[in-house]
Motif scaffolding. Structure first.
Motif, short mmCIF file in Angstrom:
data_model
loop_
_atom_site.label_atom_id
_atom_site.label_comp_id
_atom_site.label_asym_id
_atom_site.label_seq_id
_atom_site.Cartn_x
_atom_site.Cartn_y
_atom_site.Cartn_z
N ARG A 179 44.43 30.54 37.01
CA ARG A 179 44.56 29.22 36.39
C ARG A 179 45.76 29.16 35.43
N ASP A 180 45.93 30.19 34.60
CA ASP A 180 46.92 30.16 33.53
C ASP A 180 48.20 30.93 33.83
N GLY A 181 48.20 31.71 34.90
CA GLY A 181 49.35 32.55 35.19
C GLY A 181 50.28 31.93 36.21
N ASN A 182 51.17 32.75 36.71
CA ASN A 182 52.15 32.32 37.70
C ASN A 182 51.85 33.11 38.97
N SER A 183 51.13 32.50 39.91
CA SER A 183 50.74 33.23 41.11
C SER A 183 50.96 32.40 42.36
N THR A 184 50.98 33.08 43.50
CA THR A 184 51.10 32.39 44.78
C THR A 184 49.71 32.18 45.36
N VAL A 185 49.62 31.40 46.39
CA VAL A 185 48.33 31.14 47.03
C VAL A 185 47.69 32.43 47.55
N PHE A 186 48.50 33.40 47.91
CA PHE A 186 47.98 34.67 48.43
C PHE A 186 47.36 35.54 47.35
N GLY A 206 43.75 38.92 24.29
CA GLY A 206 42.83 39.30 25.36
C GLY A 206 43.14 38.61 26.67
N GLN A 207 44.19 37.79 26.69
CA GLN A 207 44.59 37.06 27.89
C GLN A 207 45.06 38.03 28.97
N PRO A 208 44.55 37.89 30.20
CA PRO A 208 45.04 38.77 31.27
C PRO A 208 46.50 38.49 31.59
N LEU A 209 47.28 39.56 31.77
CA LEU A 209 48.70 39.45 32.08
C LEU A 209 49.00 39.85 33.52
N MET A 210 48.20 40.79 34.05
CA MET A 210 48.47 41.33 35.37
C MET A 210 47.22 41.98 35.94
#
Length: 113
Positions: free
Chosen positions: A46-53, A85-89
């Protein structure tokens, strides 16, 4: 620099800091249970930069249809910001048996490029 070592407890937090730095900038969390990982994954989705995969639903489909027949278990490494505590990776790793050895490999299982 060692970022993680073998851990037997899910959700274990290990600090990540640069050599000589007293400030803890991020931490590593190890998941062996995919159910407990879902909220973390969806938060990053939701909050990160990701592709559909990289969406949770695609990963779950992969787990069921590709990895399932190979009897793979999972270890997922989550890197979180220490301050929030936000996930980064996330780094999903497949664990399988080959002969008498336990093999840890990238989640593609040699199927993807």
């Amino acid at each position: 620099m060692t970022i993680a070592s073998t851990v037997d407890e899910p959700g274990v937090n290990l600090p990540l800091a640069r050599r000589g730095s007293a400030a803890k900038t991020s931490c590593v969390e190890v998941f062996r249970d995919l159910t407990s990982l879902e909220p973390v994954w969806r938060s990053l989705e939701r909050d990160g930069n990701s592709t559909v995969f990289q969406f949770w639903t695609v990963f779950q489909s992969w787990v069921r249809h590709i990895a399932g027949p190979q009897k793979v278990s999972w270890v997922v490494i989550a890197i979180r910001a220490a301050s929030t505590g936000q996930p980064l990776m996330l780094l999903p790793l497949a664990v399988r048996r080959e002969g008498g050895l336990q093999v840890v490999e990238f989640a593609d299982l040699g199927v993807c490029d």
